[in-house]
Design a protein around this motif. Structure first.
Motif, PDB file in Angstrom:
ATOM      1  N   GLN A 127      63.944  58.179  29.743  1.00  0.00           N
ATOM      2  CA  GLN A 127      63.504  56.891  30.276  1.00  0.00           C
ATOM      3  C   GLN A 127      62.357  56.314  29.451  1.00  0.00           C
ATOM      4  N   ASP A 128      61.374  57.126  29.131  1.00  0.00           N
ATOM      5  CA  ASP A 128      60.193  56.628  28.420  1.00  0.00           C
ATOM      6  C   ASP A 128      60.529  56.191  26.995  1.00  0.00           C
ATOM      7  N   TYR A 151      54.157  58.859  30.770  1.00  0.00           N
ATOM      8  CA  TYR A 151      53.876  57.431  30.753  1.00  0.00           C
ATOM      9  C   TYR A 151      53.432  56.974  32.131  1.00  0.00           C
ATOM     10  N   LYS A 152      52.657  55.910  32.136  1.00  0.00           N
ATOM     11  CA  LYS A 152      52.284  55.326  33.427  1.00  0.00           C
ATOM     12  C   LYS A 152      53.540  54.760  34.075  1.00  0.00           C
ATOM     13  N   ARG A 153      53.575  54.794  35.377  1.00  0.00           N
ATOM     14  CA  ARG A 153      54.703  54.274  36.129  1.00  0.00           C
ATOM     15  C   ARG A 153      54.257  53.048  36.922  1.00  0.00           C
ATOM     16  N   GLU A 154      55.195  52.136  37.118  1.00  0.00           N
ATOM     17  CA  GLU A 154      54.897  50.980  37.957  1.00  0.00           C
ATOM     18  C   GLU A 154      54.774  51.425  39.413  1.00  0.00           C
ATOM     19  N   ASP A 168      55.386  52.163  43.065  1.00  0.00           N
ATOM     20  CA  ASP A 168      56.617  52.452  43.791  1.00  0.00           C
ATOM     21  C   ASP A 168      56.303  52.537  45.277  1.00  0.00           C
ATOM     22  N   LYS A 202      49.276  56.712  43.414  1.00  0.00           N
ATOM     23  CA  LYS A 202      49.759  56.653  42.040  1.00  0.00           C
ATOM     24  C   LYS A 202      49.123  57.739  41.173  1.00  0.00           C
ATOM     25  N   GLU A 251      50.670  61.061  41.858  1.00  0.00           N
ATOM     26  CA  GLU A 251      51.991  61.149  41.233  1.00  0.00           C
ATOM     27  C   GLU A 251      51.854  61.492  39.754  1.00  0.00           C
ATOM     28  N   GLU A 252      50.838  60.948  39.084  1.00  0.00           N
ATOM     29  CA  GLU A 252      50.603  61.280  37.678  1.00  0.00           C
ATOM     30  C   GLU A 252      50.282  62.762  37.513  1.00  0.00           C
ATOM     31  N   ARG A 258      53.432  64.946  37.894  1.00  0.00           N
ATOM     32  CA  ARG A 258      54.260  64.958  36.675  1.00  0.00           C
ATOM     33  C   ARG A 258      53.610  65.778  35.570  1.00  0.00           C
TER      34      ARG A 258
END
Length: 495
Positions: free
Chosen positions: A27-28, A373-376, A378, A385, A388-389, A392
């Motif tokens: 994805q990244d 990578y940073k995620r938008e 959700d 957020k 969540e980082e 991962r």
């Protein structure tokens, strides 16, 4: 027989990643764009290329160079290689696939299916051998020369003729010759399959050559019990050879399947090259380096961006030899993420044995590629957020090995800068201590400043020109303590 077109000493693992366990960095890096271009609409080619990407990190330098030489042969002889592939997929086409159904476990089905499979496979291999011999002088790589030698030695005319004759006999067009002894109750035992005598294979010899006295028993069309008894007798005789024929058919079919998979990889590479040639994107073969922490590129470009935009894109020159940490700072939308993606894709393509979209690239091999990578935002996330980082990052820590490559893109910025910078610094330092190469895009000056005096670090910066103009190129420069708030203001409110 072995094909040895992907590895000098073993077959290629063509098993694609499972949907339940996809390639984590796909994805990244927007890997799907690359795979789709290589596939050219063929799902099988897509899966083969995905399998090559998934297993790339186990390749050594010898394998990378081996594939590069084979690929150079393929590029120089693209039309011939496509002929090879057309022959390799012929047994699996809709018109021929019925010959290759190795289903049914009774002896008669196994023998019949195995013989049909072997007959069709020998026909394909014979034509493939003839095509290879005719064009052998055009190929220079060790992989193709070894493949041609295998076909010429193992599939010479004498062997093919003898094999076809034996398979023709195994169709039993003149009937099945069995011998058996009669036991208690009239039951047969000691059943043996016999090779027909020459006089039994020719009606002229049957007339001119007297044979031993014999008797004929003919079943009544409605004698179901008799037919069943004869069927059991026939199965008993065929069972003596069914396993051997079935295993031979599976072995030959496995060779063609492996050949199809390995040629499919190179066909996908040719498709990708054709697409990039149409765009006008120059290519080169990268140089794998034995030493660790080596990365040098000239005009390295993002292949996925070029394929998406349909035109050549801006490249970057970087010399990070002996520098396992590359910190990238600077203006928003200045090409930082694009460069990061170009590094990941180029490293992946190098370890697959492919060309790259760069004028020059030399790099160490890595044991794996990981991206953070940073995620938008959700709405379905059960935690914040920043949590969540960290989750991962923990997953990466559980899987990573020494000599890996990690790409960070604005990671740990979901909290305030001092905390995020400290977490990023500690994680990066731990990775460097374990010979992991790190590319880190960050706006956190506190994080960048902590490595200013570290001689293991290269700093790249994306600058903003007059009026906010972007060159989309990075230059070697230390991070600036000032932010780019004006860029954010212009993007959000307009100027």
């Amino acid at each position: 027989m072995k094909t040895f077109l992907m590895h000098p000493d073993r077959d290629f693992d063509a098993e694609p990643p499972s949907p339940k366990a996809p390639i984590p960095y796909a994805q990244d890096l927007e890997l799907n764009v690359l795979l789709t271009a290589a596939a050219g609409g063929d799902r099988y080619l897509y899966d083969i290329m995905a399998a090559a990407c998934a297993h790339a990190w186990s390749n050594d330098i010898a394998t990378v160079r081996y594939r590069q030489e084979v690929l150079k042969d393929c590029i120089a002889n693209a039309a011939i290689v496509r002929q090879f592939y057309a022959l390799a997929i012929e047994p699996f086409s809709r018109d021929h696939s019925w010959n290759f159904s190795l289903y049914g476990r009774d002896a008669s089905s196994m023998v019949g299916s195995g013989v049909r499979t072997l007959q069709s496979c020998l026909d394909v291999l014979g034509r493939l051998r003839d095509t290879c011999i005719f064009n052998a002088d055009r190929f220079k790589s060790a992989g193709f020369r070894q493949f041609f030698a295998t076909l010429e030695e193992d599939l010479d005319d004498t062997y093919l003729e003898a094999a076809r004759a034996d398979l023709n006999n195994l169709t039993f067009r003149h009937g099945l010759l069995l011998s058996a002894q009669v036991g208690d109750g009239g039951k047969a035992f000691g059943t043996m399959l016999r090779k027909p005598q020459p006089r039994d294979l020719s009606w002229i010899r049957c007339i001119l050559t007297p044979g031993a006295p014999s008797f004929t028993y003919q079943l009544h069309p409605r004698d179901e019990a008799g037919a069943q008894a004869f069927g059991e007798l026939q199965g008993r005789g065929l069972s003596l050879i069914s396993d051997a024929i079935y295993q031979s058919a599976e072995h030959v079919l496995s060779f063609i399947k492996t050949l199809r998979a390995e040629l499919a990889f190179y066909l996908a590479c040719l498709n990708l090259k054709d697409r990039l040639d149409q765009i006008g994107e120059p290519l080169s073969f990268p140089e794998p380096i034995e030493a660790q922490a080596r990365f040098r590129c000239r005009n390295l470009r993002d292949v996925s961006l070029a394929l998406t935009m349909g035109r050549p894109v801006v490249g970057n020159d970087v010399n990070a030899d002996g520098k396992p940490l590359i910190v990238i700072t600077g203006a928003n939308r200045g090409g930082k993420s694009t460069f990061l993606r170009s590094v990941g894709l180029a490293q992946l393509m190098l370890q697959c044995g492919l060309f790259v979209t760069a004028d020059e690239l030399s790099a160490s091999l890595h044991s794996g590629l990981f991206s953070h990578y940073k995620r938008e935002e959700d709405r379905n996330m059960r935690s914040g957020k920043f949590d969540e980082e960290l989750v991962r990052m923990n997953e990466i820590a559980e899987k990573i090995h020494r000599s890996a490559l990690v790409l960070f893109n604005e990671s740990f910025a979901a909290t305030h800068e001092r905390e995020g910078a400290e977490i990023a610094r500690q994680i990066t330092s731990a990775l460097l201590e374990n010979n992991v190469t790190v590319f880190f895009v960050s706006h956190m000056y506190e994080f960048s400043r902590s490595f200013l005096d570290d001689d293991r670090t290269v700093f790249l910066r994306a600058d903003r020109g007059e009026g906010g103009a972007r060159s989309f190129q990075l230059r070697e420069a230390k991070p600036l303590p000032s932010s780019f708030g004006a860029d954010l203001y212009e993007r959000i409110f307009g100027a």
